[in-house]
Write a protein that holds these residues in place. Structure first.
Motif, PDB file in Angstrom:
ATOM      1  N   ASP A   9       0.797  -1.123  -0.031  1.00  0.00           N
ATOM      2  CA  ASP A   9      -0.048   0.209   0.176  1.00  0.00           C
ATOM      3  C   ASP A   9       0.768   1.196  -0.041  1.00  0.00           C
ATOM      4  OD1 ASP A   9      -2.202  -1.502  -0.085  1.00  0.00           O
ATOM      5  OD2 ASP A   9      -2.754  -1.292   2.107  1.00  0.00           O
ATOM      6  N   ILE A  10       1.904   1.105   0.698  1.00  0.00           N
ATOM      7  CA  ILE A  10       2.924   2.284   1.183  1.00  0.00           C
ATOM      8  C   ILE A  10       3.393   2.594  -0.516  1.00  0.00           C
ATOM      9  CG2 ILE A  10       4.980   3.358   1.829  1.00  0.00           C
ATOM     10  CD1 ILE A  10       4.335   1.640   4.634  1.00  0.00           C
ATOM     11  N   VAL A  11       3.835   1.499  -0.947  1.00  0.00           N
ATOM     12  CA  VAL A  11       4.540   1.578  -2.350  1.00  0.00           C
ATOM     13  C   VAL A  11       3.504   2.178  -3.130  1.00  0.00           C
ATOM     14  CG1 VAL A  11       5.822   0.594  -4.382  1.00  0.00           C
ATOM     15  CG2 VAL A  11       6.188  -0.151  -1.644  1.00  0.00           C
ATOM     16  N   GLN A  12       2.248   1.755  -3.218  1.00  0.00           N
ATOM     17  CA  GLN A  12       1.225   2.310  -4.027  1.00  0.00           C
ATOM     18  C   GLN A  12       1.044   3.949  -3.981  1.00  0.00           C
ATOM     19  OE1 GLN A  12      -0.385   0.670  -6.641  1.00  0.00           O
ATOM     20  NE2 GLN A  12       0.845  -1.167  -6.388  1.00  0.00           N
ATOM     21  N   ASP A  13       0.961   4.066  -2.844  1.00  0.00           N
ATOM     22  CA  ASP A  13       0.737   5.456  -2.600  1.00  0.00           C
ATOM     23  C   ASP A  13       1.983   6.510  -2.888  1.00  0.00           C
ATOM     24  OD1 ASP A  13      -1.650   5.241  -1.236  1.00  0.00           O
ATOM     25  OD2 ASP A  13      -1.027   5.430   0.874  1.00  0.00           O
ATOM     26  N   LEU A  14       3.168   5.747  -2.593  1.00  0.00           N
ATOM     27  CA  LEU A  14       4.425   6.527  -3.172  1.00  0.00           C
ATOM     28  C   LEU A  14       4.393   6.891  -4.546  1.00  0.00           C
ATOM     29  CD1 LEU A  14       7.201   4.964  -1.125  1.00  0.00           C
ATOM     30  CD2 LEU A  14       6.605   7.373  -1.326  1.00  0.00           C
ATOM     31  N   LEU A  15       4.002   5.886  -5.204  1.00  0.00           N
ATOM     32  CA  LEU A  15       3.940   5.707  -6.652  1.00  0.00           C
ATOM     33  C   LEU A  15       2.881   6.590  -7.374  1.00  0.00           C
ATOM     34  CD1 LEU A  15       4.590   2.146  -7.695  1.00  0.00           C
ATOM     35  CD2 LEU A  15       5.965   3.940  -8.136  1.00  0.00           C
ATOM     36  N   SER A  16       1.604   6.774  -6.577  1.00  0.00           N
ATOM     37  CA  SER A  16       0.553   7.592  -6.841  1.00  0.00           C
ATOM     38  C   SER A  16       0.979   9.029  -6.893  1.00  0.00           C
ATOM     39  CB  SER A  16      -0.936   7.245  -6.575  1.00  0.00           C
ATOM     40  OG  SER A  16      -0.585   6.994  -5.082  1.00  0.00           O
ATOM     41  N   PHE A  17       1.859   9.504  -5.842  1.00  0.00           N
ATOM     42  CA  PHE A  17       2.414  10.808  -5.655  1.00  0.00           C
ATOM     43  C   PHE A  17       3.160  11.067  -6.692  1.00  0.00           C
ATOM     44  CE2 PHE A  17       6.475  12.525  -4.109  1.00  0.00           C
ATOM     45  CZ  PHE A  17       6.189  13.768  -4.139  1.00  0.00           C
ATOM     46  N   ALA A  18       4.520  10.033  -7.098  1.00  0.00           N
ATOM     47  CA  ALA A  18       5.292  10.135  -7.985  1.00  0.00           C
ATOM     48  C   ALA A  18       4.751  10.074  -9.400  1.00  0.00           C
ATOM     49  CB  ALA A  18       6.460   9.423  -7.899  1.00  0.00           C
ATOM     50  N   ARG A  19       3.671   9.487  -9.413  1.00  0.00           N
ATOM     51  CA  ARG A  19       3.284   9.041 -10.867  1.00  0.00           C
ATOM     52  C   ARG A  19       2.818  10.052 -11.898  1.00  0.00           C
ATOM     53  NH1 ARG A  19      -1.010   5.136  -9.623  1.00  0.00           N
ATOM     54  NH2 ARG A  19       0.799   3.843  -9.404  1.00  0.00           N
ATOM     55  N   GLN A  20       2.276  11.099 -11.264  1.00  0.00           N
ATOM     56  CA  GLN A  20       1.244  12.198 -12.032  1.00  0.00           C
ATOM     57  C   GLN A  20       0.760  11.706 -13.102  1.00  0.00           C
ATOM     58  OE1 GLN A  20       3.589  15.872 -12.007  1.00  0.00           O
ATOM     59  NE2 GLN A  20       3.760  15.427  -9.842  1.00  0.00           N
ATOM     60  N   ARG A  21      -0.145  10.775 -12.810  1.00  0.00           N
ATOM     61  CA  ARG A  21      -0.987  10.099 -13.948  1.00  0.00           C
ATOM     62  C   ARG A  21      -1.686  11.276 -14.745  1.00  0.00           C
ATOM     63  NH1 ARG A  21      -4.285   5.950 -11.240  1.00  0.00           N
ATOM     64  NH2 ARG A  21      -4.056   7.309  -9.414  1.00  0.00           N
ATOM     65  N   PRO A  22      -1.635  10.882 -15.911  1.00  0.00           N
ATOM     66  CA  PRO A  22      -2.141  11.947 -16.896  1.00  0.00           C
ATOM     67  C   PRO A  22      -3.732  11.930 -16.417  1.00  0.00           C
ATOM     68  CG  PRO A  22      -2.039   9.794 -17.835  1.00  0.00           C
ATOM     69  CD  PRO A  22      -1.479   9.793 -16.642  1.00  0.00           C
ATOM     70  N   VAL A  23      -3.929  13.570 -16.444  1.00  0.00           N
ATOM     71  CA  VAL A  23      -5.212  13.781 -16.046  1.00  0.00           C
ATOM     72  C   VAL A  23      -6.356  13.912 -16.979  1.00  0.00           C
ATOM     73  CG1 VAL A  23      -6.617  16.027 -15.085  1.00  0.00           C
ATOM     74  CG2 VAL A  23      -4.127  15.577 -14.364  1.00  0.00           C
ATOM     75  N   GLN A  24      -7.498  13.306 -16.558  1.00  0.00           N
ATOM     76  CA  GLN A  24      -8.679  13.382 -17.519  1.00  0.00           C
ATOM     77  C   GLN A  24      -9.145  14.638 -17.904  1.00  0.00           C
ATOM     78  OE1 GLN A  24      -9.974  10.221 -18.556  1.00  0.00           O
ATOM     79  NE2 GLN A  24      -7.980   9.313 -17.993  1.00  0.00           N
ATOM     80  N   ARG A  25      -9.103  14.919 -19.008  1.00  0.00           N
ATOM     81  CA  ARG A  25      -9.496  16.345 -19.374  1.00  0.00           C
ATOM     82  C   ARG A  25     -11.009  16.421 -19.707  1.00  0.00           C
ATOM     83  NH1 ARG A  25      -5.941  20.080 -17.839  1.00  0.00           N
ATOM     84  NH2 ARG A  25      -3.810  19.128 -18.044  1.00  0.00           N
ATOM     85  N   GLU A  26     -11.793  16.646 -18.570  1.00  0.00           N
ATOM     86  CA  GLU A  26     -13.316  16.676 -18.720  1.00  0.00           C
ATOM     87  C   GLU A  26     -13.482  17.907 -17.839  1.00  0.00           C
ATOM     88  OE1 GLU A  26     -14.435  12.831 -17.222  1.00  0.00           O
ATOM     89  OE2 GLU A  26     -14.325  13.383 -15.298  1.00  0.00           O
ATOM     90  N   LEU A  27     -14.844  18.508 -18.454  1.00  0.00           N
ATOM     91  CA  LEU A  27     -15.183  19.596 -17.540  1.00  0.00           C
ATOM     92  C   LEU A  27     -15.792  19.236 -16.209  1.00  0.00           C
ATOM     93  CD1 LEU A  27     -15.614  22.660 -18.998  1.00  0.00           C
ATOM     94  CD2 LEU A  27     -17.882  22.027 -19.205  1.00  0.00           C
ATOM     95  N   VAL A  28     -15.128  20.083 -15.364  1.00  0.00           N
ATOM     96  CA  VAL A  28     -15.364  19.906 -13.837  1.00  0.00           C
ATOM     97  C   VAL A  28     -16.030  20.961 -13.356  1.00  0.00           C
ATOM     98  CG1 VAL A  28     -14.518  19.050 -11.549  1.00  0.00           C
ATOM     99  CG2 VAL A  28     -13.396  18.232 -13.693  1.00  0.00           C
ATOM    100  N   GLN A  29     -17.130  20.606 -12.673  1.00  0.00           N
ATOM    101  CA  GLN A  29     -17.756  21.819 -11.653  1.00  0.00           C
ATOM    102  C   GLN A  29     -17.207  21.721 -10.463  1.00  0.00           C
ATOM    103  OE1 GLN A  29     -19.663  24.238 -13.022  1.00  0.00           O
ATOM    104  NE2 GLN A  29     -19.559  23.373 -15.072  1.00  0.00           N
ATOM    105  N   VAL A  30     -16.345  22.553 -10.112  1.00  0.00           N
ATOM    106  CA  VAL A  30     -15.726  22.519  -8.971  1.00  0.00           C
ATOM    107  C   VAL A  30     -16.414  22.407  -7.557  1.00  0.00           C
ATOM    108  CG1 VAL A  30     -13.979  23.768  -7.602  1.00  0.00           C
ATOM    109  CG2 VAL A  30     -13.592  23.682  -9.808  1.00  0.00           C
ATOM    110  N   ASN A  31     -17.685  23.460  -7.725  1.00  0.00           N
ATOM    111  CA  ASN A  31     -18.410  23.317  -6.548  1.00  0.00           C
ATOM    112  C   ASN A  31     -19.056  21.992  -6.191  1.00  0.00           C
ATOM    113  OD1 ASN A  31     -17.661  25.921  -6.076  1.00  0.00           O
ATOM    114  ND2 ASN A  31     -19.597  26.851  -6.967  1.00  0.00           N
ATOM    115  N   SER A  32     -19.643  21.367  -7.400  1.00  0.00           N
ATOM    116  CA  SER A  32     -20.291  20.077  -7.208  1.00  0.00           C
ATOM    117  C   SER A  32     -19.197  19.084  -6.714  1.00  0.00           C
ATOM    118  CB  SER A  32     -20.929  19.776  -8.349  1.00  0.00           C
ATOM    119  OG  SER A  32     -19.948  19.376  -9.362  1.00  0.00           O
ATOM    120  N   VAL A  33     -18.125  19.179  -7.194  1.00  0.00           N
ATOM    121  CA  VAL A  33     -17.035  18.266  -6.683  1.00  0.00           C
ATOM    122  C   VAL A  33     -16.964  18.302  -4.973  1.00  0.00           C
ATOM    123  CG1 VAL A  33     -14.713  17.450  -6.682  1.00  0.00           C
ATOM    124  CG2 VAL A  33     -15.658  17.979  -8.852  1.00  0.00           C
TER     125      VAL A  33
END
Lengths: 132, 751
Positions: free
Chosen positions: B573-597
């Protein structure tokens, strides 16, 4: 992917993996289930074996040292070994690489992420290569 | 005839009249004779010699009778009372009144004769008429002569009244006449000089000729004029020669005018004209010089006055003809120009800046005939001035365009000058000038500022003092301040120049840069480590599974294997977290209503908030759309909310979490403000494994992962402890979706 279990075609499983501890554990787990395992320590060696051997399937690590990586092994098989086209399992140690991710999503090739449980692996092998 | 000539020659009328009366008395055998003559209104009675002993009454009677007589010859008896006044009258007699008339019949006088015999014979009458006409002629001559005499006297008086020296000499160089001025100059009466030689006047002045007369030069000329001088005086000698009928009659008249004073004045004027340091000139309106002084020649760079006067310098002198025309118009209009500035060109082509005072001399028709002026060379001042001006402009530009605030303080710390930047930054002149700069410094930093000011006042520079200073809007800014002493001529520090730069943004930016760099390094490190750990982890996990599947393994070992499995899982789990911090996964580019999130995220924890009395205040600005990954953003907000929840729980008071959303320029800003315990070290909160939580409660990677996600969205995440009260604030900024993105998203929905 086909939900049904693949037909067992016979022959050993070609394991392309460079990490000895991983090879040891995979070999033990597969052999215990009745699979024969042939190891290639690099992508290049794997392609060499694939050019004239008969295999039940190929398990390849994606990230390996040397000129040929898992994705390239996959590509080579698609082109030169149509019999093994659907009989590939890729092991990813690193999903951080966006190229890897894109490749996996695009090819639809079964993959398993390190570290994984033995049960997960066996289930995937039986489904993809069939039971001996 | 004889009488007439005698009379004409006589210069004394009474004598003549008395003699005439006597002769007439004798010729006519009378006892007494007299002549009454009329002069203007008065009548004078001239009796023959020895016959003047008539009484007043008798004389008056005779005169009145003479005046009253109408005819050429009248006879009157002498009354007794009159006869008494005439002692020579021995017996009663008669008076004959004989009219003496001028050629124009004007009565000049009356001849009166007294005798005993009363009747006149014809011969006697003719004689009387002849006598009367002779007397008339004489009287007429006499009158003319005396008139001549009078006018001659008058002329002499006039000549004498002239202050100029006048001397007349004859051909033999002897003085014929001098006027009184000349004689009194020599201290003698005028007559004393008559007949003297002209050479005796040499002491007055001399022309330097060899002639016996000191004032003659060319005797052939009828008129001469030249200057003669003595040691003390200067004379203008005007000479005229009047040739007479004979050579002897030739007269030479010299008039000597003393022009010493005028000469002196002229000399002084010239001397002044030439020695004065200012340029003086007389010029035509066309610009040609009529006269100039030496200074003027020097100023314009000519070799001599003659060169300057000779040359038609006008086209060379005035570089801009239009300026010259304007000058002439102004002079025509006003007549006098004071402190007129004009740029002239010297002979060598260099420019001469002048200051002139000019007067126009006009002709009878009012046109400018001549220009007279005084000229000052102000080139040096002008050059100096313009240099000074340039320097001042340059400094002013630097002062005004610099991005730093520059202030000048006196040694007491009062602001005496502030550059434009200060006012652009919003400070008002009234709150700066005359105030103490230290008032703007944050209270806790004032001691430092005062110390720096003290140091500077002692002549030492203070560089890059970093203080918090109140901005014009009341906010505190981080300022870099340098103080430099300014000294007066005595080298005493009399003021301090303060250069202040607001480095808040710079400091912030630098911190952000350092932070993101640090995070990137950590990311690479973590990624590498995680990767390497994965293989052994896979083997451990794999072999543990194999052992657990092995029926030969005893039960107690299985329990241990379960622990290994569990810990391996945790490591994974730790390694997974570390990787997701480092990973900078490509962001899904969709329209996001910040308030609703945000609302969805709050909902996830609403049960906990409600059950633990944590108040959540939403203050949302509507319609804030971003392009991004709603899942990842939710992860970020949840992480922050979890932190806030933990912080307010720990604080133990009634918890409050305020969530603001605002659009600021092209960014959406989400601020999550809690009133919890605050953060021990806000600078390190995004570092991996930095955690304040108890061991085992978290991996210490949550906020590091948030950091990675927000960065991947092209945004930033910050946190700080609240200045007022307690708690901390997290701010997430992500870019607003562009119009193009919004319309693209709208099309997507439509399809």
């Amino acid at each position: 992917m086909n939900e049904q279990q693949a037909l067992w075609t016979g022959g050993p499983i070609l394991l392309i993996e460079d990490e000895p501890s991983v090879i040891a554990f995979l070999r033990a787990a597969l052999e215990r289930k009745g699979y024969a395992v042939v190891n290639a320590a690099s992508g290049a060696e794997g392609l060499q074996r694939l050019s004239n051997g008969r295999y039940a399937g190929v398990i390849s690590d994606i990230r390996m040292p040397g000129a040929v990586n898992g994705a390239e092994v996959h590509g080579w098989i698609q082109k030169n070994r149509p019999d093994l086209r659907t009989r590939i399992i890729l092991i990813s140690g690193d999903t951080a690489n966006s190229e890897t991710q894109a490749f996996l999503a695009h090819s639809g090739t079964p993959s398993i992420e390190k570290p994984f449980r033995v049960q997960q692996l066996i289930a995937m092998v039986e489904k993809t290569f069939g039971k001996p | 005839m004889e009488l007439a000539v005698e009379a004409a020659q006589s210069r004394h009328l009474p004598d003549f009249l008395e003699q005439f009366a006597l002769r007439a008395t004798r010729m006519l055998d009378a006892m007494w004779g007299g002549v009454a003559v009329y002069r203007a209104r008065e009548t004078e009675l001239h009796a023959m010699p020895g016959g003047s002993a008539t009484t007043e009454g008798a004389a008056d009677w005779l005169i009145s009778c003479a005046r009253d007589s109408q005819n050429d010859v009248e006879t009157r008896a002498i009354p007794k009372e009159i006869a008494a006044g005439l002692p020579f009258l021995e017996e009663p007699g008669v008076v004959f009144f004989v009219r003496i008339a001028a050629s124009d019949n004007e009565r000049l006088g009356t001849l009166c004769l007294i005798r005993n015999r009363k009747t006149l014979g014809a011969e006697e009458k003719r004689l009387l008429r002849a006598l009367a006409s002779h007397a008339a002629l004489s009287l007429e001559n006499f009158q003319r002569f005396s008139q001549l005499e009078r006018s001659k006297r008058q002329w002499v008086e006039d000549i004498d009244a002239i202050s100029d020296y006048i001397v007349v000499h004859d051909r033999a160089w002897n003085i014929v006449r001098t006027n009184r001025s000349l004689a009194s100059h020599l201290g003698v009466p005028p007559v004393a000089l008559v007949g003297e030689a002209m050479s005796s006047l040499r002491q007055i002045a001399e022309t330097g000729s060899d002639l016996p007369c000191p004032f003659c030069r060319d005797t052939q000329r009828t008129k001469e004029e030249y200057v003669a001088a003595s040691a003390e005086r200067i004379f203008l000698v005007s000479t005229s020669r009047t040739p007479g009928a004979s050579d002897d009659d030739t007269r030479t008249i010299h008039v000597l005018k003393d022009i010493t004073d005028r000469r002196e004045a002229e000399r002084r004027y010239r001397e002044l004209f030439d020695s004065i340091q200012e340029g003086l000139f007389f010029a035509t309106p066309e610009g040609r010089f009529l006269d100039v002084n030496d200074a003027m020649v020097r100023m314009l760079g000519y070799a001599s006055r003659e060169e300057l006067l000779r040359a038609d310098v006008s086209p060379h002198l005035y570089p801009v003809p239009e300026v010259r025309e304007r000058f002439l118009r102004a002079l025509t209009e006003r007549g006098v120009l004071r402190n007129y500035e004009e740029t002239l060109r010297r002979k060598d082509g260099t420019l001469l800046h002048t200051l002139q005072n000019i007067t126009a001399v006009r002709d009878a028709r009012g046109r400018i005939a001549q220009i007279r002026g005084l000229m000052l060379d102000v080139t040096e001042q002008k050059t100096f001035q313009s240099q000074l001006q340039r320097e001042r402009d340059f400094n002013q530009k630097i002062l005004n365009t610099t991005q730093s605030m520059i202030l000048v303080l006196d040694t007491a710390g009062l602001i005496s000058y502030a550059n434009r930047r200060c006012y652009e930054a919003g400070y008002q002149e009234g709150e700066l000038i005359g105030h103490r700069l230290v008032e703007w410094v944050e209270a806790s930093h004032r001691k430092d500022f005062d110390a720096a000011l003290e140091t500077t006042a002692h002549g030492h520079q203070v560089e890059n003092l970093e203080l918090r200073v109140r901005r014009s809007d009341g906010s505190m800014g981080h300022f870099s301040i340098s103080l430099s002493p300014m000294r007066d001529e005595q080298k005493t520090v009399n003021s301090v120049v303060v250069v202040m730069t607001d480095i808040t943004d710079a400091a912030l930016l630098q911190a952000k840069l350092a932070h993101s760099e640090k995070m990137a390094t950590i990311g690479r490190l973590v990624s590498g480590v995680a990767h390497e750990v994965n293989n052994p982890l896979a083997a451990i996990l794999g072999f543990t599974d194999l052992l657990l599947e092995n029926p030969e393994v005893p039960g107690s070992a299985r329990e241990d294997l379960q622990i290994i499995l569990q810990e391996t899982q945790r490591t994974k789990d730790i390694v997974q977290d570390l990787l997701s911090f480092a990973r900078q996964r490509p962001v899904q580019r969709e329209l996001v209503q910040v308030n609703s999130v945000l609302r969805q995220t709050i909902k996830l924890r609403s049960y906990d908030f409600a059950s633990h009395g944590v108040e959540v205040i939403e203050d949302f600005e509507e319609k804030l759309a971003a392009l991004g990954d709603s899942q990842q953003l939710q992860q970020v907000f949840l992480n922050i909310l979890n932190n806030a929840y933990d912080a307010v729980q720990e604080a133990g008071q009634r918890g409050s979490i305020k969530i603001h959303t605002r659009r600021k320029a092209e960014m959406i800003e989400v601020a999550i403000i809690d009133n919890g315990t605050g953060i021990t070290d806000p600078q390190r909160i995004f570092d991996p494994f930095y955690t304040t939580k108890q061991v085992g409660k978290g991996t210490g990677l949550g906020l590091s992962i948030c950091y990675g996600i927000v960065r991947a969205h092209g945004g930033e995440i910050q946190c700080w402890n609240n200045e007022m009260g307690s708690g901390s604030t997290f701010v997430v900024r992500i870019p607003v979706a562009t119009e193009a993105a919004l319309s693209a998203a709208a099309r997507e929905v439509g399809r």
